[in-house]
Motif scaffolding. Structure first.
Motif, PDB file in Angstrom:
ATOM      1  N   ILE A  21       9.227  -1.564  48.521  1.00  0.00           N
ATOM      2  CA  ILE A  21       9.919  -0.681  49.818  1.00  0.00           C
ATOM      3  C   ILE A  21       9.302   0.146  51.168  1.00  0.00           C
ATOM      4  CG2 ILE A  21      12.057   0.167  51.235  1.00  0.00           C
ATOM      5  CD1 ILE A  21      13.481  -0.265  48.826  1.00  0.00           C
ATOM      6  N   PRO A  22       8.771   0.125  51.731  1.00  0.00           N
ATOM      7  CA  PRO A  22       7.576   0.568  52.630  1.00  0.00           C
ATOM      8  C   PRO A  22       8.165   2.286  53.043  1.00  0.00           C
ATOM      9  CG  PRO A  22       7.169  -1.199  53.273  1.00  0.00           C
ATOM     10  CD  PRO A  22       8.259  -1.730  52.628  1.00  0.00           C
ATOM     11  N   ALA A  23       8.265   3.008  52.938  1.00  0.00           N
ATOM     12  CA  ALA A  23       8.527   4.631  53.151  1.00  0.00           C
ATOM     13  C   ALA A  23       9.890   4.210  54.169  1.00  0.00           C
ATOM     14  CB  ALA A  23       8.251   5.587  52.863  1.00  0.00           C
ATOM     15  N   ASP A  24       8.422   4.245  55.430  1.00  0.00           N
ATOM     16  CA  ASP A  24       9.645   4.108  56.478  1.00  0.00           C
ATOM     17  C   ASP A  24      10.794   2.746  56.806  1.00  0.00           C
ATOM     18  OD1 ASP A  24       8.767   5.298  59.346  1.00  0.00           O
ATOM     19  OD2 ASP A  24       9.574   3.322  59.868  1.00  0.00           O
ATOM     20  N   VAL A 223      15.554 -11.156  64.281  1.00  0.00           N
ATOM     21  CA  VAL A 223      14.211 -10.414  64.103  1.00  0.00           C
ATOM     22  C   VAL A 223      13.496 -11.398  63.329  1.00  0.00           C
ATOM     23  CG1 VAL A 223      12.770  -8.148  63.999  1.00  0.00           C
ATOM     24  CG2 VAL A 223      15.491  -8.073  65.342  1.00  0.00           C
ATOM     25  N   ALA A 224      12.300 -11.983  63.773  1.00  0.00           N
ATOM     26  CA  ALA A 224      11.286 -12.216  62.571  1.00  0.00           C
ATOM     27  C   ALA A 224      10.304 -11.460  62.248  1.00  0.00           C
ATOM     28  CB  ALA A 224      10.231 -13.304  63.377  1.00  0.00           C
ATOM     29  N   MET A 225       9.663 -11.047  61.330  1.00  0.00           N
ATOM     30  CA  MET A 225       8.851  -9.932  60.477  1.00  0.00           C
ATOM     31  C   MET A 225       7.820 -10.680  61.355  1.00  0.00           C
ATOM     32  SD  MET A 225      10.897  -7.800  59.046  1.00  0.00           S
ATOM     33  CE  MET A 225       9.764  -6.849  58.843  1.00  0.00           C
ATOM     34  N   GLY A 226       6.398  -9.015  61.439  1.00  0.00           N
ATOM     35  CA  GLY A 226       5.134 -10.345  61.729  1.00  0.00           C
ATOM     36  C   GLY A 226       4.312 -11.089  60.541  1.00  0.00           C
ATOM     37  N   ASP A 237      14.582 -14.261  68.269  1.00  0.00           N
ATOM     38  CA  ASP A 237      14.217 -13.209  69.706  1.00  0.00           C
ATOM     39  C   ASP A 237      13.423 -12.183  69.625  1.00  0.00           C
ATOM     40  OD1 ASP A 237      17.530 -14.764  70.572  1.00  0.00           O
ATOM     41  OD2 ASP A 237      17.912 -13.352  68.710  1.00  0.00           O
ATOM     42  N   PHE A 238      12.910 -12.043  69.149  1.00  0.00           N
ATOM     43  CA  PHE A 238      12.295 -11.263  68.480  1.00  0.00           C
ATOM     44  C   PHE A 238      10.959 -10.813  67.435  1.00  0.00           C
ATOM     45  CE2 PHE A 238      10.818  -6.087  67.690  1.00  0.00           C
ATOM     46  CZ  PHE A 238       9.876  -6.286  68.944  1.00  0.00           C
ATOM     47  N   VAL A 239       9.689 -10.702  67.178  1.00  0.00           N
ATOM     48  CA  VAL A 239       8.881 -10.953  66.617  1.00  0.00           C
ATOM     49  C   VAL A 239       8.427  -9.654  66.500  1.00  0.00           C
ATOM     50  CG1 VAL A 239       7.196 -11.742  65.743  1.00  0.00           C
ATOM     51  CG2 VAL A 239       8.168 -13.448  67.212  1.00  0.00           C
ATOM     52  N   THR A 240       8.679  -8.394  64.990  1.00  0.00           N
ATOM     53  CA  THR A 240       8.163  -7.378  65.457  1.00  0.00           C
ATOM     54  C   THR A 240       6.626  -7.326  64.160  1.00  0.00           C
ATOM     55  OG1 THR A 240       9.006  -4.959  63.989  1.00  0.00           O
ATOM     56  CG2 THR A 240       9.638  -6.878  63.351  1.00  0.00           C
ATOM     57  N   THR A 241       6.265  -6.089  63.884  1.00  0.00           N
ATOM     58  CA  THR A 241       5.279  -5.927  62.953  1.00  0.00           C
ATOM     59  C   THR A 241       5.525  -6.407  62.294  1.00  0.00           C
ATOM     60  OG1 THR A 241       5.922  -3.756  62.983  1.00  0.00           O
ATOM     61  CG2 THR A 241       4.217  -4.199  65.016  1.00  0.00           C
ATOM     62  N   HIS A 242       4.802  -6.402  60.750  1.00  0.00           N
ATOM     63  CA  HIS A 242       4.362  -6.587  59.614  1.00  0.00           C
ATOM     64  C   HIS A 242       5.253  -5.668  59.195  1.00  0.00           C
ATOM     65  CE1 HIS A 242       1.837  -6.612  55.454  1.00  0.00           C
ATOM     66  NE2 HIS A 242       1.979  -7.906  55.602  1.00  0.00           N
ATOM     67  N   VAL A 243       5.706  -6.156  57.948  1.00  0.00           N
ATOM     68  CA  VAL A 243       6.606  -5.108  57.381  1.00  0.00           C
ATOM     69  C   VAL A 243       5.641  -3.728  56.708  1.00  0.00           C
ATOM     70  CG1 VAL A 243       5.616  -6.456  55.294  1.00  0.00           C
ATOM     71  CG2 VAL A 243       8.160  -5.089  54.727  1.00  0.00           C
ATOM     72  N   ASP A 244       4.945  -3.769  56.366  1.00  0.00           N
ATOM     73  CA  ASP A 244       4.097  -2.709  56.408  1.00  0.00           C
ATOM     74  C   ASP A 244       3.710  -2.036  57.448  1.00  0.00           C
ATOM     75  OD1 ASP A 244       3.977  -2.810  53.382  1.00  0.00           O
ATOM     76  OD2 ASP A 244       2.639  -3.919  53.123  1.00  0.00           O
ATOM     77  N   GLU A 245       4.420  -2.310  58.811  1.00  0.00           N
ATOM     78  CA  GLU A 245       3.755  -1.399  59.840  1.00  0.00           C
ATOM     79  C   GLU A 245       4.647  -1.570  60.673  1.00  0.00           C
ATOM     80  OE1 GLU A 245       0.731  -4.601  61.626  1.00  0.00           O
ATOM     81  OE2 GLU A 245      -0.822  -4.129  60.422  1.00  0.00           O
ATOM     82  N   GLY A 247       7.436  -2.600  60.614  1.00  0.00           N
ATOM     83  CA  GLY A 247       8.454  -3.569  60.764  1.00  0.00           C
ATOM     84  C   GLY A 247       9.959  -3.636  61.448  1.00  0.00           C
ATOM     85  N   ILE A 248      10.553  -3.169  60.256  1.00  0.00           N
ATOM     86  CA  ILE A 248      11.654  -3.216  60.275  1.00  0.00           C
ATOM     87  C   ILE A 248      12.270  -1.650  61.550  1.00  0.00           C
ATOM     88  CG2 ILE A 248      13.690  -1.851  59.453  1.00  0.00           C
ATOM     89  CD1 ILE A 248      13.043  -4.478  58.438  1.00  0.00           C
ATOM     90  N   ARG A 249      11.885  -0.560  61.386  1.00  0.00           N
ATOM     91  CA  ARG A 249      11.815  -0.215  62.650  1.00  0.00           C
ATOM     92  C   ARG A 249      11.853  -0.114  64.051  1.00  0.00           C
ATOM     93  NH1 ARG A 249      12.955   5.179  63.427  1.00  0.00           N
ATOM     94  NH2 ARG A 249      12.171   6.305  60.665  1.00  0.00           N
ATOM     95  N   ASN A 250      10.493  -0.419  64.410  1.00  0.00           N
ATOM     96  CA  ASN A 250      10.078  -1.558  65.790  1.00  0.00           C
ATOM     97  C   ASN A 250      10.939  -2.337  65.952  1.00  0.00           C
ATOM     98  OD1 ASN A 250       7.828   0.175  65.972  1.00  0.00           O
ATOM     99  ND2 ASN A 250       6.653  -0.902  65.074  1.00  0.00           N
TER     100      ASN A 250
END
Length: 258
Positions: A21-24, A223-226, A237-245, A247-250
């Motif tokens: 799980i990424p820290a962010d 939301v689809a991950m990058g 409806d929105f494509v966010t960034t990669h899970v390690d970048e 992605g959840i926060r954005n």
């Protein structure tokens, strides 16, 4: 729109390729809860595969087994088992082609073959604590909510149109989920939303895989991950960034939740 609940897929969404799980992401989930919005896991995994992750994130509710088994605040809310007649057809066909099955029950899972390399490879890829026990007759005596069918992509045609009432979704080079034709995470999500007196428009969902199509299509903001499978993107409806970048926060920021 002020969304009230957010559903998160696990693999490729809450966790990366290393199954970390990424820290962010941990921080973003904590902030989301602090704002009074409930996070819920929505996964193809079984409930006994997700407990350490759920505890780390402080998530108490989850839609598991691709919508077939739902828990709210630690208590089972919705269950949908696969009919024995459907399982019998699958078992017979898999035996004809010498393919291994894994039956996923409420509390544990069991394999139709002992020490099968495809079973070992696929289950170990999930980074879970144990492999399934051997019990080829588990499906006869207990409730089964989902099955792993272990075969490679070039063998899928052996099952196409031969499993009435069931559908296949690939999640590993050597494994597919088997679930009811109309089964999906969306079905379990709808059951949970009804219990809470919410509508699909009140919900946000994050995913990256083929089994996330119905879920993203259902909710008010999908939301689809990058790093998503390209076939999922039209449902978002929105494509966010990669899970390690982040992605959840954005994605949560785009939804107006952070």
């Amino acid at each position: 729109m002020s969304y009230k609940i957010v559903f998160f897929d696990i693999d490729g969404t809450l966790i990366n390729e290393k199954k970390e799980i990424p820290a962010d992401t941990v921080k973003a989930i904590r902030e989301l809860k602090g704002r009074g919005v409930e996070p819920v896991i929505a996964t193809g995994r079984a409930p006994y595969f997700i407990k350490p992750l759920a505890e780390k994130l402080g998530i108490e509710s989850y839609v598991t087994l691709n919508g077939a088994y739902v828990v709210y605040k630690g208590k089972p809310l919705y269950k949908r088992e696969i009919p024995k007649s459907h399982l019998e057809t699958l078992v017979t066909l898999a035996a004809q082609h010498n393919h291994a099955l894994v039956f996923e029950g409420e509390h544990s899972f069991f394999a139709s073959k002992e020490n099968h390399p495809f079973v070992k490879a696929s289950v170990e890829s999930l980074k879970v604590d144990e492999l399934p026990s051997y019990n080829p007759d588990f499906w006869r005596t207990d409730s089964v909510y989902q099955v792993f069918l272990h075969c490679e992509s070039h063998e899928e045609h052996l099952y196409e149109s031969k499993l009435p009432g069931l559908k296949l979704i690939r999640w590993h080079p050597q494994a597919m989920d088997v679930l009811p034709t109309d089964g999906s995470k969306a079905q379990g999500i709808e059951a949970l939303l009804r219990e809470l007196g919410l509508t699909a428009a009140d919900a946000v969902a994050f995913g990256d895989g083929l089994n996330d199509k119905e879920m993203l299509d259902l909710v008010g903001f999908g939301v689809a991950m990058g790093n998503s499978h390209e076939e999922l993107l039209p449902f978002a409806d929105f494509v966010t960034t990669h899970v390690d970048e982040k992605g959840i926060r954005n994605g949560l920021v785009e939804a107006g939740l952070l």
